[in-house]
Design an enzyme around this catalytic site. Structure first.
Site, short mmCIF file in Angstrom:
data_model
loop_
_atom_site.label_atom_id
_atom_site.label_comp_id
_atom_site.label_asym_id
_atom_site.label_seq_id
_atom_site.Cartn_x
_atom_site.Cartn_y
_atom_site.Cartn_z
N ASP A 1 0.87 -1.19 0.00
CA ASP A 1 0.00 0.00 0.00
C ASP A 1 0.90 1.23 0.00
O ASP A 1 1.43 1.62 1.04
CB ASP A 1 -0.89 0.02 1.24
CG ASP A 1 -1.99 -1.04 1.23
OD1 ASP A 1 -1.77 -2.11 0.62
OD2 ASP A 1 -3.05 -0.81 1.83
N LYS B 1 -10.10 0.36 -2.40
CA LYS B 1 -10.00 0.15 -0.96
C LYS B 1 -10.40 1.42 -0.23
O LYS B 1 -9.79 2.47 -0.42
CB LYS B 1 -8.58 -0.27 -0.57
CG LYS B 1 -8.40 -0.49 0.94
CD LYS B 1 -7.01 -1.00 1.27
CE LYS B 1 -6.77 -1.05 2.76
NZ LYS B 1 -5.40 -1.54 3.10
N LYS C 1 -6.72 3.39 -3.29
CA LYS C 1 -7.11 3.41 -1.88
C LYS C 1 -7.37 4.84 -1.46
O LYS C 1 -6.62 5.75 -1.83
CB LYS C 1 -6.01 2.76 -1.04
CG LYS C 1 -6.20 2.79 0.46
CD LYS C 1 -5.06 2.06 1.15
CE LYS C 1 -5.06 2.24 2.66
NZ LYS C 1 -3.95 1.53 3.32
#
Length: 227
Positions: free
Chosen positions: A98, A191, A161
């Site tokens: 991430d 996400k 995300k």
């Protein structure tokens, strides 16, 4: 959705700067108990989490995936540092990354720089590693969210995300998730992360288009879904 279905969409998260090894082990034990899809930890805790996932499983496959944050939380690391951080996290057992983009580039609409940065991190790790790109959407208007998502797609990311969960501007929002879904829904995963502490908010994110949830309060959220 049923509780077990939602659980598989959760990245059970512990990113507190002072998180201890004991707390990470507790996170992993809870992850196995809840049946979540992944844990998300700092690079310094990847090795511990990766070892724990096999200890937590009675099968040949790990109980959950291990995600590491990169360039966290500000995104202002040099790209070469992010790439090396990603390589080392994978070497320690991470199967998901991430990464935080340089958020100023999204505000300046420097989409080429964002695409290049993401591409360099993508190339630094094996193809099977899932790359999620954190946009810090609370800082961005919808048009910039959409353009940043498209840059992430062009750079080779598998997910976009919403948030680090650390910026005072806020975390995930329905507005942002809808913009992300408009940009890349059906092609990239989405996400939602940051400030999701109830089943109701989790449901809102999923209905808006989220396909993964970053949660620290996973047990509380899952309790609000039917068994």
């Amino acid at each position: 959705m049923r509780r077990a279905e939602v659980a598989r969409l959760i990245d059970h998260t512990l990113l507190a700067p002072a998180a201890t090894d004991e707390e990470v082990l507790a996170l992993c034990a809870e992850a196995a108990r809840l049946g979540v899809g992944a844990v998300c930890v700092a690079p310094t805790h990847v090795y511990l989490a990766a070892a724990s996932t096999y200890r937590s499983s009675h099968e040949a496959e790990p109980a959950f995936a291990v995600a590491s944050v990169i360039g966290f939380p500000h995104g202002t690391h040099l790209t070469v540092i992010k790439a090396e951080e990603a390589r080392r996290a994978v070497a320690d057992g991470a199967t998901e990354i991430d990464m935080v983009i340089d958020i100023a580039n999204a505000l300046d609409e420097n989409w080429r720089a964002i695409e290049t940065e993401i591409s360099e991190v993508r190339l630094s790790v094996p193809p099977h590693v899932i790359l999620k790109v954190i946009l810090e959407t609370a800082l961005l208007p919808d048009a910039n969210i959409i353009a940043a998502c498209r840059a992430a797609e062009a750079g080779g990311a598998e997910f976009v995300k919403t948030s680090t969960g650390f910026h005072p501007a806020g975390g995930a929002s329905v507005r942002a998730v809808r913009a992300m879904a408009e940009a890349v829904g059906g092609r990239l995963g989405i996400k939602a992360s940051g400030g999701i502490r109830t089943a109701e908010k989790a449901k809102d994110m999923l209905e808006a288009g989220a396909t993964r949830l970053g949660l620290s309060a996973s047990a509380d959220v899952l309790a609000g879904f039917p068994a």
